[in-house]
Design a protein around this motif. Structure first.
Motif, short mmCIF file in Angstrom:
data_model
loop_
_atom_site.label_atom_id
_atom_site.label_comp_id
_atom_site.label_asym_id
_atom_site.label_seq_id
_atom_site.Cartn_x
_atom_site.Cartn_y
_atom_site.Cartn_z
N HIS A 262 0.95 -1.29 0.16
CA HIS A 262 -0.05 -0.07 -0.06
C HIS A 262 1.10 1.30 -0.06
CE1 HIS A 262 -3.91 -1.90 1.61
NE2 HIS A 262 -3.21 -3.06 0.70
N ALA A 263 0.51 2.13 -0.72
CA ALA A 263 1.31 3.41 -0.97
C ALA A 263 1.82 4.25 0.29
CB ALA A 263 0.66 4.38 -1.94
N ARG A 264 2.72 4.68 0.26
CA ARG A 264 3.27 5.50 1.40
C ARG A 264 2.63 6.93 1.17
NH1 ARG A 264 9.77 5.14 1.57
NH2 ARG A 264 9.42 7.57 2.05
N GLU A 265 2.15 7.52 2.12
CA GLU A 265 1.40 8.77 1.84
C GLU A 265 2.45 9.77 1.17
OE1 GLU A 265 -1.95 10.87 1.89
OE2 GLU A 265 -1.61 8.92 2.52
N ASP A 266 3.42 9.75 1.47
CA ASP A 266 4.50 10.49 0.83
C ASP A 266 4.80 10.32 -0.37
OD1 ASP A 266 6.04 8.61 1.91
OD2 ASP A 266 7.62 9.71 1.74
N LEU A 267 4.59 9.19 -1.14
CA LEU A 267 5.00 8.84 -2.37
C LEU A 267 3.78 8.94 -3.18
CD1 LEU A 267 7.66 6.22 -1.75
CD2 LEU A 267 7.96 8.63 -2.02
N ILE A 268 2.63 8.90 -2.94
CA ILE A 268 1.55 8.97 -3.87
C ILE A 268 1.64 10.26 -4.62
CG2 ILE A 268 -1.21 9.18 -3.95
CD1 ILE A 268 -1.42 7.70 -1.38
N ALA A 269 1.63 11.45 -4.43
CA ALA A 269 1.85 12.39 -5.24
C ALA A 269 2.86 13.43 -4.81
CB ALA A 269 0.59 12.97 -5.54
N PRO A 270 4.11 13.12 -4.70
CA PRO A 270 4.99 14.14 -3.81
C PRO A 270 5.49 15.38 -4.63
CG PRO A 270 6.17 12.29 -4.94
CD PRO A 270 4.78 11.89 -5.06
N LYS A 271 5.91 16.42 -3.99
CA LYS A 271 6.07 17.56 -4.49
C LYS A 271 7.37 17.75 -5.18
CE LYS A 271 3.40 20.35 -1.30
NZ LYS A 271 3.28 21.52 -0.01
N LEU A 272 7.26 18.00 -6.44
CA LEU A 272 8.48 18.16 -7.37
C LEU A 272 9.41 18.97 -6.51
CD1 LEU A 272 6.94 18.63 -10.87
CD2 LEU A 272 8.26 16.38 -10.21
N ALA A 273 9.26 20.23 -5.98
CA ALA A 273 10.12 21.00 -5.56
C ALA A 273 11.11 20.35 -4.18
CB ALA A 273 9.36 22.26 -5.06
N GLU A 274 10.34 19.53 -3.71
CA GLU A 274 10.71 18.76 -2.37
C GLU A 274 11.95 17.73 -2.83
OE1 GLU A 274 7.89 17.49 0.21
OE2 GLU A 274 7.09 19.60 0.64
N LEU A 275 11.35 16.98 -4.05
CA LEU A 275 12.44 16.02 -4.59
C LEU A 275 13.49 16.42 -5.05
CD1 LEU A 275 9.53 13.72 -6.21
CD2 LEU A 275 10.46 13.49 -3.96
N ALA A 276 13.58 17.69 -5.82
CA ALA A 276 14.83 18.35 -6.44
C ALA A 276 15.89 18.65 -5.33
CB ALA A 276 14.24 19.56 -7.17
N GLU A 277 15.33 18.78 -4.34
CA GLU A 277 16.23 19.47 -3.15
C GLU A 277 17.15 18.15 -2.53
OE1 GLU A 277 16.94 22.40 -2.10
OE2 GLU A 277 15.66 23.50 -3.42
N LEU A 278 16.71 16.95 -2.92
CA LEU A 278 17.57 15.93 -2.35
C LEU A 278 18.86 15.81 -2.70
CD1 LEU A 278 14.69 12.99 -2.63
CD2 LEU A 278 15.18 14.23 -0.72
#
Length: 356
Positions: A262-278
């Motif tokens: 079952h999908a993790r809540e933070d991976l269903i539709a994560p924000k692009l801006a937050e992912l780009a910061e990794l």
């Protein structure tokens, strides 16, 4: 109960949704399709597909002592519409199967449990080997030969019971178990999966050119993606579910029993801006235990930048500008491309519609 009946009951108790039996030599149609795929170069950078072709063509060569193959299916059907995220330009689309724990680990543990049970039931002379998508085994062909499902026009296995959303694993064994009849094709004239593909990756029904497949491009492909294909990725940053989701047989799909699918809540539709910061450390921490971790931070951020460039959101310009200085050449290239796309938006430059 005879051995096969007990085996089916045990597989269900362990957590598998389907269990069928076939012989290792029951897939004589594999060589022609595999060779045509490889000769056309449709495997792209996946050179490992061309390795040990004689094993992929004939599973009985992989382990000559094997007499039976137990083929198992495990549902990962989502409880939400996986395509709804495509209308959210500031969010990322991650393939359903990758929104929680790595299926390789979970399925293999179940396969090992079933294998141990089989040895206990049949005696210590019984030998077993388990496989889940990590060896030169034609799982989909064995799945069709066993009656688990049939290879649809999108080349994935389709089941009358589970639709398109399920993982496949197999147990090769020296034990003799009565085989099931093969499944026949139930696609008929339907071409929903073919028409749903954003990049036209299917040269013909039952054929795929991985070099145009978004799952391949975002996961397997190293280096920059061809500029003509980048706009077609939309906001898909890891895999693609479009052809699977389009299949009408999904009306029979059952929701995943395994909570770790079952999908993790933070991976269903994560924000692009937050992912780009990794950075690398943050990427590894966020995706620990996830199949996403294996592509690494650089390839992942490359994909995120393509999605940002496709978003039309000029608010990303400062963040993207910073990433044009990224130490990784592919990330920097993706940032420059995204920057150019969004600068066109800011300057009112019209672009032809390129995302389906």
């Amino acid at each position: 109960m005879d051995l096969k009946a007990r085996l089916l009951a045990e597989a269900d108790a362990i957590g598998f949704d389907l269990c069928r039996i076939t012989r290792p030599d029951a897939v004589p149609w594999v060589p022609e399709g595999l060779r045509g795929f490889l000769e056309a170069g449709h495997h792209g950078q996946m050179g490992w597909l061309a390795d040990r072709v004689h094993w992929r063509e004939n599973p009985s060569v992989l382990w000559p002592e094997a007499r039976s193959v137990i083929v198992l299916g495990e549902s990962y059907t989502p409880d939400f519409d996986p395509l709804s995220v495509h209308s959210q330009s500031d969010r990322a689309a991650i393939s359903v199967y990758a929104q929680n724990k790595d299926y390789h680990d979970l399925v293999k543990k179940r396969l090992k449990r079933l294998a141990r049970w089989l040895i206990a039931e049949t005696g210590s002379d019984t030998e077993v080997k388990v496989f889940v998508d990590t060896a030169p085994v034609p799982e989909k062909a064995l799945g069709q030969a066993s009656g688990l499902g049939w290879q649809g026009k999108h080349t994935n296995l389709v089941s009358r019971d589970l639709g398109s959303w399920f993982f496949i694993g197999s147990v090769f064994t020296t034990a003799e178990i009565e085989p099931d009849p093969p499944e026949i094709d139930h696609c008929g004239s339907c071409r929903a999966c073919l028409d749903a593909c954003p990049t036209d990756a299917f040269p013909a029904p039952h054929q795929i050119d991985a070099r145009r497949c978004i799952s391949y491009l975002t996961i397997e492909h190293h280096g920059p993606v061809d500029t003509e294909l980048r706009p077609l990725l939309g906001n898909r940053i890891y895999g693609c579910d479009d052809c699977l989701a389009a299949c009408p047989w999904n009306k029979f799909a059952v929701e995943a029993r395994e909570i770790r699918y079952h999908a993790r809540e933070d991976l269903i539709a994560p924000k692009l801006a937050e992912l780009a910061e990794l950075d690398d450390a943050a990427f590894r921490a966020k995706f620990s235990g996830s199949p996403i971790k294996r592509i690494g931070r650089n390839r992942f951020v490359r994909n995120v930048l393509y999605a940002m460039g496709n978003s039309g959101l000029t608010a990303y310009l400062p963040q993207i500008t910073q990433l044009t200085k990224d130490p990784d050449d592919t990330v920097a290239d993706a940032a420059r491309w995204a920057l150019g796309r969004l600068q066109d938006v800011a300057n009112g430059v019209d672009r032809p519609s390129d995302a389906r």
